[in-house]
Design an enzyme around this catalytic site. Sequence first.
Site: not given
Length: 325
Positions: A119, A143
């Site tokens: 990501t 995250y």
Amino acid sequence: MESYILVTGGAGYIGSHMTLALQAAGERPLVIDDLSTGRRDAIPDGVPLFQGSVGDAAFVGHIMDRYPIAAIVHFAASIVVPDSVAQPLDYYRNNTANARTLLDCAVKRGVPHVVFSSTAAVYGEPDRTPIAEDQPTQPINPYGRSKLMVEWMLGDVAHAHPFTYAALRYFNVAGADPEGRTGQSTPNATHLIKIAVQAALGKRDGLDVFGTDYPTADGSCIRDYVHVSDLVAAHLDALRYLRAGHPSITCNIGYATGYSVLEVIEVVKRVSGVDFPVRIKGRRAGDPAALVASNARARTALGWTPRYDDLETIVRHALAWEKRL
């Protein structure tokens, strides 16, 4: 005996597109999904589905012993940034610890390649955009950290074993299969374009914009939106690259073009012909002001050539899928 490509999270949004693309490329996909957010009906006919967790070593090992795995495409993960801030241990278990179990099973059975769903959140608040892969990784939320830890593990495993990987750092994935076979189906999804088309179709009573005081032209966050079909094409390119004997690689997958939240909302309103309510709220925890990819490495090394690099096209495909739902 013919080998399989193991797709973890293959019943989810991106994973189901990957499964279709693998089939179309003449590969034999095999899916592991716990169906917490994925849908059984998103998996094409003839593709084996095993319901369970990639963090269950006995379960994963049994599948790998039964089916020869040529490569793993690893999508299974939790992806909601504010949830990761509120429930960090859930993210370190589901994203990091489970990936460690999956890699352990793969190494013990000599699986040679992994394509990993990373990501742009690994960059945190970048000091310049577009962001290149050699910029510092300093994630600002659990995250991003949970994904960066997996990149570190992949690097260490590749150093210690006959194993190569491609870590693809996604920017904002959006849109749906152009043929209408699958799309973003999670009812409580947090993707902006998904929420905006739901608002346009009356499935939501409007849309919240989190922060209009960022250092951007209109004050709202800027993101690089990439069509899910182009993203999946990058995974196929990465798989070909690894199988050709090239070294491990980390690539951004984005269009090198940024749109603000308010610009995206205007495009959804224009494409749908609906003027839905928009509410301005305060900033959310863990949201950087701007994330735009440099994609030179993916284009050059992987030979990635996007086909749907157009925000209106992305919105049209998302809207068409939402109508089907």
